[in-house]
Design an enzyme around this catalytic site. Structure first.
Site, PDB file in Angstrom:
ATOM      1  N   LYS A 121       0.878  -1.172   0.000  1.00  0.00           N
ATOM      2  CA  LYS A 121       0.000   0.000   0.000  1.00  0.00           C
ATOM      3  C   LYS A 121       0.915   1.221   0.000  1.00  0.00           C
ATOM      4  CE  LYS A 121      -4.058   1.881   2.300  1.00  0.00           C
ATOM      5  NZ  LYS A 121      -3.615   3.262   2.383  1.00  0.00           N
ATOM      6  N   ASP A 123       2.097   4.987   0.021  1.00  0.00           N
ATOM      7  CA  ASP A 123       1.558   6.114   0.777  1.00  0.00           C
ATOM      8  C   ASP A 123       1.804   7.423   0.033  1.00  0.00           C
ATOM      9  OD1 ASP A 123       0.304   7.356   2.795  1.00  0.00           O
ATOM     10  OD2 ASP A 123       1.950   7.227   4.235  1.00  0.00           O
ATOM     11  N   TYR A 231      -1.742   0.446 -10.114  1.00  0.00           N
ATOM     12  CA  TYR A 231      -2.141  -0.807  -9.468  1.00  0.00           C
ATOM     13  C   TYR A 231      -3.562  -1.255  -9.755  1.00  0.00           C
ATOM     14  CZ  TYR A 231      -3.434   2.820  -6.054  1.00  0.00           C
ATOM     15  OH  TYR A 231      -3.914   3.945  -5.457  1.00  0.00           O
ATOM     16  N   CYS A 412       6.801  36.043  25.775  1.00  0.00           N
ATOM     17  CA  CYS A 412       7.647  35.625  24.649  1.00  0.00           C
ATOM     18  C   CYS A 412       9.084  35.361  25.120  1.00  0.00           C
ATOM     19  CB  CYS A 412       7.636  36.710  23.574  1.00  0.00           C
ATOM     20  SG  CYS A 412       8.744  36.345  22.212  1.00  0.00           S
ATOM     21  N   CYS A 415      11.428  38.220  23.354  1.00  0.00           N
ATOM     22  CA  CYS A 415      11.371  39.667  23.618  1.00  0.00           C
ATOM     23  C   CYS A 415      10.608  40.007  24.899  1.00  0.00           C
ATOM     24  CB  CYS A 415      10.772  40.401  22.421  1.00  0.00           C
ATOM     25  SG  CYS A 415       9.012  40.099  22.209  1.00  0.00           S
ATOM     26  N   CYS A 430       3.134  35.958  19.922  1.00  0.00           N
ATOM     27  CA  CYS A 430       3.775  37.137  20.491  1.00  0.00           C
ATOM     28  C   CYS A 430       3.299  38.305  19.631  1.00  0.00           C
ATOM     29  CB  CYS A 430       5.295  37.010  20.417  1.00  0.00           C
ATOM     30  SG  CYS A 430       6.105  38.593  20.697  1.00  0.00           S
ATOM     31  N   CYS A 436      10.003  42.135  17.902  1.00  0.00           N
ATOM     32  CA  CYS A 436      10.494  40.820  18.337  1.00  0.00           C
ATOM     33  C   CYS A 436      11.457  40.271  17.265  1.00  0.00           C
ATOM     34  CB  CYS A 436       9.279  39.902  18.522  1.00  0.00           C
ATOM     35  SG  CYS A 436       9.690  38.236  19.030  1.00  0.00           S
TER      36      CYS A 436
HETATM   37  S1  IVH Z   1      -6.485  -0.422  -4.853  1.00  0.00           S
HETATM   38  C1  IVH Z   1     -11.038  -0.294  -5.131  1.00  0.00           C
HETATM   39  N1  IVH Z   1      -3.924  -0.802  -4.452  1.00  0.00           N
HETATM   40  O1  IVH Z   1      -4.962   3.225  -0.735  1.00  0.00           O
HETATM   41  C2  IVH Z   1      -9.589  -0.426  -4.911  1.00  0.00           C
HETATM   42  N2  IVH Z   1      -4.922   1.138  -3.499  1.00  0.00           N
HETATM   43  O2  IVH Z   1      -8.063   3.281   0.674  1.00  0.00           O
HETATM   44  C3  IVH Z   1      -8.835   0.810  -5.130  1.00  0.00           C
HETATM   45  N3  IVH Z   1      -3.340   2.612  -2.316  1.00  0.00           N
HETATM   46  O3  IVH Z   1      -7.221   5.353  -2.294  1.00  0.00           O
HETATM   47  C4  IVH Z   1      -7.519   0.933  -4.551  1.00  0.00           C
HETATM   48  N4  IVH Z   1      -1.548   1.393  -2.670  1.00  0.00           N
HETATM   49  O4  IVH Z   1      -4.792   5.658  -2.865  1.00  0.00           O
HETATM   50  C5  IVH Z   1      -4.985  -0.010  -4.212  1.00  0.00           C
HETATM   51  N5  IVH Z   1      -1.662  -1.253  -4.207  1.00  0.00           N
HETATM   52  C6  IVH Z   1      -2.703  -0.466  -3.987  1.00  0.00           C
HETATM   53  C7  IVH Z   1      -2.585   0.745  -3.253  1.00  0.00           C
HETATM   54  C8  IVH Z   1      -3.732   1.514  -3.021  1.00  0.00           C
HETATM   55  C9  IVH Z   1      -2.021   2.507  -2.126  1.00  0.00           C
HETATM   56  C10 IVH Z   1      -4.182   3.706  -1.789  1.00  0.00           C
HETATM   57  C11 IVH Z   1      -5.132   4.312  -2.774  1.00  0.00           C
HETATM   58  C12 IVH Z   1      -6.509   4.170  -2.189  1.00  0.00           C
HETATM   59  C13 IVH Z   1      -6.213   3.841  -0.755  1.00  0.00           C
HETATM   60  C14 IVH Z   1      -7.207   2.797  -0.253  1.00  0.00           C
END
Ligand code: IVH
Length: 679
Positions: A121, A123, A231, A412, A415, A430, A436
């Site tokens: 997943k 980020d 993905y 502060c 100052c 402040c 300051c």
């Molecule tokens: S699939 C219906 N695959 O995680 C399925 N999501 O809440 C759609 N994300 O909004 C998402 N890595 O931004 C999928 N390998 C991955 C992901 C992924 C990150 C994020 C994505 C999504 C949130 C899921």
């Protein structure tokens, strides 16, 4: 085939096509395969050759040309595009028990063998890309899940997203979704740079990626080096019934798909994947916050269906944030350039996610009270995706009996002025903004910053030195700086000094709205400054405006109105503005800039599509707005007409025809505007 040199008897137009093909291929090798076959300089030379040719033959412009990746400097607001398929989120789980529940639920519902695709997943920020006839048509953010922002121009600058697909077998129209990411190394460099310029830091790569994607200037986006993993392939006609196989297929079309994904055929294999990546993810170049599990067969996905918010065929398992327990040594207080006070917890050094943590932000007085923090407490620190760790809890069992609760300071630390707190605001301030030291320096740094007066050659360090030596006490002093005085300072040569003075002089041409922003009036950011400049036209009218008059300006509320009035009533600020006036700064609006050219297109919603010969798409967008119209992203019944260039996509053409929306070509459009009366 790679062709490096121009062949004999080739026309310039052939060469344009050849260069585009070659540059797309080099891009793929560099950004997707990590295996470039030419040097960066050779790549740049080819790109420059293409840029020159495209400039010479504007009729052959192509919105998916590799030259589009450098971005444009044009500012624009985003239009909204409705998602063909809503962008749902995933159900989150935090324990292996819940993963087991998910597996059993799916198993019972399907009642037949199934495979699960295990993925990381990522980020970052999610994106939906639409391709038509192998070309990138739109890139849209998640937005509210139903519609998102059209960020196509910004996304085109991301080198790992193909503008034109390779290979064959891709559907004529399809959508692919993924995550836009800022790699750790890019994030670290960006934050180091922001720290140097004393700009607010991004808390994590996710915020940095989404902030970057929403920039109004695609050339700046291009400089931020975003990356992307795809993905999820969507469409009516997908290559195979397996999600995993489809993603292997899209790799061949030029998309970047993570090599970490894996098919699992049992719960055990899924748990192994989770255990492995919980540790290994720390060695990846991008941030991840969990694992995504997806039932692999699309037929089975359809059978399982969706709840109102998320699919039943997929789930996200979130990694636990790392925690450490350590002792609070003392709380110190920083004064920011706006006068905001930030309490900082100074901790007994402790190891956390590979770094040693000595300090954690406590944000404000309310957070300290909520934690019920006492002197010498044992506290839990967590990183949780943020670079600055936070204190999440206190271990009260280890509290020394009788230790005092941490009291927020009343004056502060820089100052000595008594602190104030505005209604509805968490921070203490402040109020001594004309005396300051960190605030005075902060005001100067803000004034010279790029979006304000854009004075080069003066960074926070130089400002600090000038301040220490009494050369600069406020922003008006900039305009009396002399080369002779600057060179007196150690390590500053004549050339540098001359450049500073030249750049200061140059800033007298900066337009009024930016001068207004540069003054650093509390709550007056770039947008508010522009609104005030347009509404009041010059600084006299603004400085004498009543609260009522200020409130009449669109989007100016009580808080801003009060702040503007307080600023201009202050005698020191009045004297400062007088000095800036003497120095020749622009304190009135340059009329022509904001005047609409006509109202010819008033009330019209116009879609732009295709490739144009006389002006770029961005230029047409500005033209539409200057003539009172609105540029929108997708065709609907409400669309007044489509401004169509060459090669308008067949899907758009069909939609426009079926809805009876008129198609206007470039010449007709220009004709339409040329006959308008000036207002
Ligand atoms: S699939 C219906 N695959 O995680 C399925 N999501 O809440 C759609 N994300 O909004 C998402 N890595 O931004 C999928 N390998 C991955 C992901 C992924 C990150 C994020 C994505 C999504 C949130 C899921």
């Amino acid at each position: 085939m790679v062709i490096f040199a121009k062949k004999k008897f080739m026309t310039d137009i052939d060469r344009i096509h050849q260069l585009r093909e070659e540059l797309h291929a080099h891009n793929h090798r560099y950004y997707i395969e990590n295996a470039p076959v030419i040097s960066d300089q050779a790549f740049d030379a080819l790109l420059r050759e293409l840029q020159d040719l495209e400039e010479k033959y504007p009729a052959y412009a192509d919105p998916t040309s590799p030259t589009m990746r450098v971005g444009s400097d044009l500012n624009k607001e985003f239009t909204q595009i409705v998602h063909k398929y809503p962008m749902l989120s995933l159900g989150n789980t935090y324990s292996e028990g819940e993963v087991t529940d998910f597996y059993q639920r799916v198993s019972q519902a399907l009642n037949e063998p199934f495979a699960v695709c295990c993925e990381l997943k990522f980020d970052g920020t999610s994106i939906s890309l639409t391709y038509e006839e192998g070309k990138l048509l739109y890139a849209v953010t998640r937005g509210d899940g139903t519609q998102g922002d059209d960020v196509t121009e910004n996304v085109k600058t991301i080198r790992s997203i193909p503008l034109v697909l390779q290979g064959e077998g891709f559907p004529e129209l399809f959508e692919i979704r993924g995550e836009i990411l800022m790699p750790w190394n890019v994030f670290d460099t960006l934050n180091a740079e922001r720290e140097r310029r004393e700009e607010p830091l991004f808390a994590n790569p996710r915020n940095a990626a989404s902030g970057t994607l929403k920039l109004q200037n695609s050339a700046m986006v291009a400089g931020r080096k975003l990356d992307a993993y795809l993905y999820y392939l969507l469409g009516e006609t997908l290559p195979t019934d397996s999600h995993y196989e489809n993603l292997q297929r899209v790799k061949k079309w030029g998309f970047k798909v993570s090599p970490t994904m894996k098919l699992a055929h049992s719960l055990e294999e899924i748990l192994d994947f989770i255990h492995y990546w919980d540790v290994e993810r720390k060695n990846l170049p991008v941030a991840t916050d969990g694992i995504v599990l997806k039932v692999d067969s699309i037929r089975q996905q359809r059978n399982l269906g969706y709840t109102a918010k998320s699919p039943r065929w997929a789930i996200a398992y979130k990694f636990q944030a790392e925690k450490a327990l350590t002792k609070l040594e003392y709380v110190s207080y920083q004064v920011g350039r706006t006068g905001a006070i930030t309490p900082v917890a100074n901790l007994q050094p402790v190891q956390l996610s590979g770094t040693i943590v000595k300090r954690a932000s406590l944000h404000n007085a309310d957070i300290i009270a909520q934690l019920d923090l006492h002197e010498g407490d044992m506290v839990y620190v967590e990183k949780g995706g943020e670079i600055i760790p936070k204190i999440t809890a206190v271990d009260t069992a280890q509290r020394v009996p009788g230790s005092a609760a941490v009291q927020f300071i009343s004056h502060c630390p820089e100052c000595g002025t008594a602190l104030v707190r505005f209604p509805d605001e968490a921070a203490h301030y402040c109020p001594n903004d004309t005396g300051c030291p960190p605030q005075l320096k902060g005001k100067i740094e803000h004034f010279i910053s790029r979006k304000a007066m854009n004075i080069d050659g003066l960074g926070p360090e130089t400002v600090d030195r000038f301040f220490q030596h009494g050369l600069l006490k406020n922003v008006a002093d900039l305009y009396t700086l002399r080369v002779e005085d600057i060179v007196q300072l150690e390590r500053l040569g004549e050339k540098t000094a001359e450049n500073i003075v030249k750049s200061v002089m140059h800033s007298t041409e900066v337009p009024f709205e930016r001068v207004l922003f540069a003054l650093g009036i509390r709550f007056v950011g770039e947008t508010v400054a522009k609104k005030l400049a347009v509404a009041f036209k010059d600084i006299e009218k603004l400085s004498t405006a009543t609260i009522q008059e200020l409130l009449e300006v669109n989007e100016i509320g009580e808080r801003i109105a009060q702040s503007v009035q307080t600023y201009f009533r202050n005698a020191e600020n009045q004297a400062l503005i007088e000095r800036l006036r003497m120095a020749g700064l622009q304190l009135a609006l340059c009329e022509t800039e904001y005047m609409p050219l006509s109202q010819t297109l008033a009330g019209k919603s116009i879609v732009i599509s295709g490739v144009f010969s006389h002006h770029s798409r961005d230029e047409y967008k500005v033209m539409i707005e200057k003539h009172g119209g609105k540029n929108i992203g997708s065709i609907s019944k409400k669309t007044s007409f489509v401004l169509a260039g060459e090669n308008m996509g067949p899907a758009k053409l069909e939609k426009a025809t079926s809805l009876g929306v008129a198609i206007v070509n470039e010449d007709e459009f220009l004709q339409m505007l040329s006959t308008t009366e000036e207002v």
